[in-house]
Design a protein around this motif. Structure first.
Motif, short mmCIF file in Angstrom:
data_model
loop_
_atom_site.label_atom_id
_atom_site.label_comp_id
_atom_site.label_asym_id
_atom_site.label_seq_id
_atom_site.Cartn_x
_atom_site.Cartn_y
_atom_site.Cartn_z
N ALA A 1 17.84 5.00 -2.34
CA ALA A 1 16.53 4.68 -1.79
C ALA A 1 16.04 3.34 -2.35
CB ALA A 1 15.53 5.78 -2.12
N VAL A 2 15.65 2.44 -1.45
CA VAL A 2 15.20 1.09 -1.80
C VAL A 2 13.67 1.09 -1.82
CG1 VAL A 2 15.20 -1.31 -1.04
CG2 VAL A 2 17.21 0.12 -0.66
N LEU A 3 13.08 0.39 -2.80
CA LEU A 3 11.63 0.32 -2.88
C LEU A 3 11.10 -0.82 -2.02
CD1 LEU A 3 9.13 1.61 -4.25
CD2 LEU A 3 9.27 -0.24 -5.93
N ILE A 4 10.17 -0.48 -1.12
CA ILE A 4 9.49 -1.44 -0.26
C ILE A 4 8.03 -1.45 -0.70
CG2 ILE A 4 8.95 -2.08 2.12
CD1 ILE A 4 12.00 -1.75 1.52
N ALA A 5 7.49 -2.63 -1.00
CA ALA A 5 6.12 -2.76 -1.49
C ALA A 5 5.27 -3.51 -0.47
CB ALA A 5 6.12 -3.52 -2.81
N VAL A 6 4.03 -3.06 -0.27
CA VAL A 6 3.11 -3.70 0.66
C VAL A 6 1.93 -4.24 -0.14
CG1 VAL A 6 1.71 -3.43 2.73
CG2 VAL A 6 3.81 -2.10 2.47
N THR A 7 1.74 -5.55 -0.06
CA THR A 7 0.69 -6.25 -0.79
C THR A 7 -0.11 -7.06 0.22
OG1 THR A 7 2.22 -6.50 -2.62
CG2 THR A 7 0.24 -7.84 -2.69
N GLY A 8 -1.22 -6.53 0.69
CA GLY A 8 -2.02 -7.26 1.68
C GLY A 8 -1.21 -7.58 2.92
N ASP A 9 -0.94 -8.88 3.14
CA ASP A 9 -0.20 -9.28 4.33
C ASP A 9 1.29 -9.55 4.04
OD1 ASP A 9 -0.56 -11.59 2.90
OD2 ASP A 9 -1.13 -12.81 4.62
N LEU A 10 1.76 -9.14 2.86
CA LEU A 10 3.17 -9.33 2.50
C LEU A 10 3.89 -8.00 2.30
CD1 LEU A 10 2.92 -12.20 -0.13
CD2 LEU A 10 3.53 -12.40 2.28
N VAL A 11 5.17 -8.02 2.61
CA VAL A 11 6.06 -6.88 2.36
C VAL A 11 7.17 -7.39 1.45
CG1 VAL A 11 7.64 -5.21 3.40
CG2 VAL A 11 5.55 -5.85 4.60
N SER A 12 7.49 -6.66 0.41
CA SER A 12 8.57 -7.04 -0.51
C SER A 12 9.61 -5.93 -0.59
CB SER A 12 8.02 -7.30 -1.92
OG SER A 12 7.18 -8.41 -1.93
N VAL A 13 10.85 -6.33 -0.52
CA VAL A 13 11.98 -5.43 -0.73
C VAL A 13 12.49 -5.75 -2.13
CG1 VAL A 13 14.26 -4.71 0.06
CG2 VAL A 13 12.55 -5.50 1.72
N VAL A 14 12.46 -4.76 -3.03
CA VAL A 14 12.84 -5.01 -4.42
C VAL A 14 14.33 -4.74 -4.59
CG1 VAL A 14 12.37 -4.43 -6.82
CG2 VAL A 14 10.52 -4.33 -5.14
N HIS A 15 15.04 -5.76 -5.07
CA HIS A 15 16.49 -5.65 -5.29
C HIS A 15 16.84 -5.43 -6.76
CE1 HIS A 15 16.78 -7.02 -1.18
NE2 HIS A 15 16.16 -8.14 -1.49
N ASP A 16 16.00 -5.92 -7.66
CA ASP A 16 16.25 -5.77 -9.10
C ASP A 16 15.58 -4.48 -9.58
OD1 ASP A 16 16.34 -5.84 -11.87
OD2 ASP A 16 16.00 -8.00 -11.97
#
Length: 105
Positions: free
Chosen positions: A34-49
Motif C-alpha cells: 500500500a502506497v501513501l497518497i497525501a492531499v495538501t490543499g491543491d496538491l497531491v503527493s505520492v510518498v516513495h521514501d
C-alpha cells in the motif's frame, strides 16, 4: 513528541508529526504494497521514501491521507488521477507531487 490530527482512509486520528510511511502503515495494519497518497490543499503527493519522516516532506503538511494499492478499485477522483499511475511507475524523488484533480485555476 508533537502530534496532529489527520484523516487516513476516512478515519480521523492523531498521528505523530515525525511518523514515517512504514510506521503509519504498520500501526494501521495496511498491506506492505500500500502506497501513501497525501492531499495538501491543491496538491497531491505520492510518498516513495517510506523511512523518512513525513514532517520532512510536502506530504507532512497534508490533512488527508489514503493508502492505495495498485489495481484496487477507484475510491475517489484523487486515486483515479492519471498522474498517480505515472508517479507509481517512475518514482524519481522521495515523493512525487502534482496538482489536485478537478481544481479550476
Amino acid at each position: 513528541m508533537e502530534t496532529r490530527w489527520v484523516t487516513v482512509d476516512g478515519v480521523f486520528l492523531e498521528v505523530p508529526a515525525d511518523c514515517t510511511v512504514d510506521e503509519l502503515r504498520t500501526a494501521l495494519y495496511k498491506p506492505a504494497d500500500a502506497v501513501l497518497i497525501a492531499v495538501t490543499g491543491d496538491l497531491v503527493s505520492v510518498v516513495h521514501d517510506e523511512e523518512r519522516p513525513l514532517s520532512e516532506l510536502v506530504a507532512g503538511c497534508a490533512d488527508t491521507y489514503y493508502f492505495y494499492q495498485p489495481n484496487e478499485p477507484t475510491r475517489n477522483e484523487i486515486l483515479a488521477a492519471p498522474e498517480l499511475e505515472s508517479a507509481l511507475e517512475e518514482p524519481t524523488t522521495d515523493e512525487t507531487t502534482f496538482q489536485r484533480p478537478s481544481l479550476d485555476h
